[in-house]
Write a protein that holds these residues in place. Sequence first.
Motif, short mmCIF file in Angstrom:
data_model
loop_
_atom_site.label_atom_id
_atom_site.label_comp_id
_atom_site.label_asym_id
_atom_site.label_seq_id
_atom_site.Cartn_x
_atom_site.Cartn_y
_atom_site.Cartn_z
N TRP A 141 -28.77 -36.05 -102.50
CA TRP A 141 -29.91 -36.96 -102.41
C TRP A 141 -30.45 -37.03 -100.99
O TRP A 141 -31.67 -37.04 -100.78
N ALA A 142 -29.57 -37.05 -100.00
CA ALA A 142 -30.02 -37.07 -98.60
C ALA A 142 -30.86 -35.84 -98.30
O ALA A 142 -31.89 -35.92 -97.61
N ALA A 143 -30.45 -34.66 -98.81
CA ALA A 143 -31.22 -33.44 -98.59
C ALA A 143 -32.57 -33.51 -99.28
O ALA A 143 -33.58 -33.04 -98.75
N ALA A 144 -32.60 -34.10 -100.48
CA ALA A 144 -33.86 -34.23 -101.20
C ALA A 144 -34.83 -35.14 -100.45
O ALA A 144 -36.02 -34.83 -100.30
N VAL A 145 -34.33 -36.26 -99.97
CA VAL A 145 -35.18 -37.19 -99.22
C VAL A 145 -35.67 -36.53 -97.93
O VAL A 145 -36.83 -36.70 -97.53
N PRO A 188 -29.12 -42.90 -93.36
CA PRO A 188 -29.30 -43.35 -91.98
C PRO A 188 -30.75 -43.73 -91.71
O PRO A 188 -31.68 -43.09 -92.21
N ALA A 189 -30.95 -44.78 -90.95
CA ALA A 189 -32.30 -45.21 -90.59
C ALA A 189 -32.89 -44.25 -89.56
O ALA A 189 -32.19 -43.44 -88.97
N GLY A 190 -34.18 -44.36 -89.37
CA GLY A 190 -34.87 -43.51 -88.39
C GLY A 190 -35.60 -42.38 -89.05
O GLY A 190 -35.57 -42.20 -90.27
N ASN A 191 -36.32 -41.61 -88.26
CA ASN A 191 -37.11 -40.48 -88.74
C ASN A 191 -38.11 -40.89 -89.81
O ASN A 191 -38.39 -40.13 -90.74
N GLY A 192 -38.62 -42.10 -89.70
CA GLY A 192 -39.63 -42.55 -90.63
C GLY A 192 -39.10 -43.11 -91.93
O GLY A 192 -39.88 -43.53 -92.79
N LEU A 193 -37.77 -43.12 -92.13
CA LEU A 193 -37.20 -43.56 -93.39
C LEU A 193 -37.07 -45.08 -93.43
O LEU A 193 -36.47 -45.70 -92.56
N ALA A 194 -37.66 -45.67 -94.46
CA ALA A 194 -37.55 -47.11 -94.64
C ALA A 194 -36.27 -47.42 -95.44
O ALA A 194 -35.62 -46.53 -95.99
N VAL A 195 -35.91 -48.69 -95.52
CA VAL A 195 -34.73 -49.10 -96.27
C VAL A 195 -34.93 -48.78 -97.74
O VAL A 195 -35.99 -49.01 -98.31
N ARG A 216 -38.80 -44.63 -99.07
CA ARG A 216 -40.11 -44.31 -98.50
C ARG A 216 -39.95 -43.57 -97.19
O ARG A 216 -39.08 -43.89 -96.39
N VAL A 217 -40.81 -42.59 -97.00
CA VAL A 217 -40.86 -41.85 -95.74
C VAL A 217 -42.26 -41.97 -95.19
O VAL A 217 -43.24 -41.62 -95.86
N ARG A 218 -42.37 -42.48 -93.97
CA ARG A 218 -43.69 -42.70 -93.37
C ARG A 218 -44.33 -41.39 -92.93
O ARG A 218 -43.61 -40.45 -92.53
N PRO A 219 -45.65 -41.29 -92.98
CA PRO A 219 -46.34 -40.04 -92.64
C PRO A 219 -46.06 -39.60 -91.21
O PRO A 219 -45.93 -40.41 -90.30
#
Length: 339
Positions: free
Chosen positions: A194-198, A256-263, A323-326
């Motif tokens: 799942w982490a790789a997919a996200v 892990p948080a960061g890189n545009g990844l929201a909770v 969610r991943v921010r642009p």
Amino acid sequence: MTDETCQWQGWREATERALYGPGGFYLRPEGPAGHFRTSVHASPLFAAAVARLLGEVAEELGTAEVDLVDVGAGRGELLTSVLAAVGSSLSVRAYAVERAARPDGLDPRVEWTDRVPRGVRGLLFANEWLDNVPVDVAEADAEGTVRYVEVRADGTERLGEPVSGPDADWLARWWPLREPGARAEIGRPRDEAWAAAVASLEAGRAVAVDYAHVRETRPPFGSLTGFRAGREVPPVPDGSCDVTSHVALDACGDLPAGNGLAVAELVTQREALGRLGVSGGRPPLALASTDPAGYVRALASAGEAAELTARGGLGDFLWLSCRVRPSGGGPGSGGGRGY
């Protein structure tokens, strides 16, 4: 007995062979739909809800050109229905991620691949995919030592070596086994998949839908089972049936948080579909006299919606949304394998 039948393996290796090896269950021509119904097969309302979700993601990204990636796509049923529901309202680049061969007659707009594309800007959707990412099984022996469960192709089991390393760490954090005989599926490979997919997302949203459990509701003896021709059967890793288990989806969502990844957000399918306009409420009885045909259609739709959102059934599935921010860029063709 053949040498292969007699061979002892961990459940992860045995499941990989049974599902995706030569003659594997998921490579058969009939596909998953030949053996069980998912939400995709239960009602077109599900695909319509995914189409609305895709529209929401496109709006968030401020574009009418959007990617849609279906991971564990079966024979492309969901993508076909979503593209029909979207119509001309969006320009959709559709990717079906699946190990089986491309089915005949599939919409030519769908790119068929065994790898999750990189740089996706849009929606990555994985319906009942993670439950078929193979995992090892652990069991606490009579002294309380947690050991790998080994299996032969005929389903016979024995206890093997003690669980150690990252697998032991995962169990300690997410699914500790405290009593002799207690069992667990070690979900670490699913977390990694799942982490790789996200991580394939440049921007947008990744959603996993599955029958699942969280830390407070882990089944004490695990959930490993099999399915064949619409019936639950013993999990025998010989390629004759699906081999599956519920997903520790809270562990998958601990990214892990960061890189545009929201909770990440974890909700039931009942709540997720409700937000997307799927309701099992009956149509007003007055409609039966003013528009009898419309009433019958609305009643049928309500019945399908009720199945998708039923307590004790599909409605109890969990939706994990990330969610991943642009950050710019576009879709590519490389990347890691989701399986």
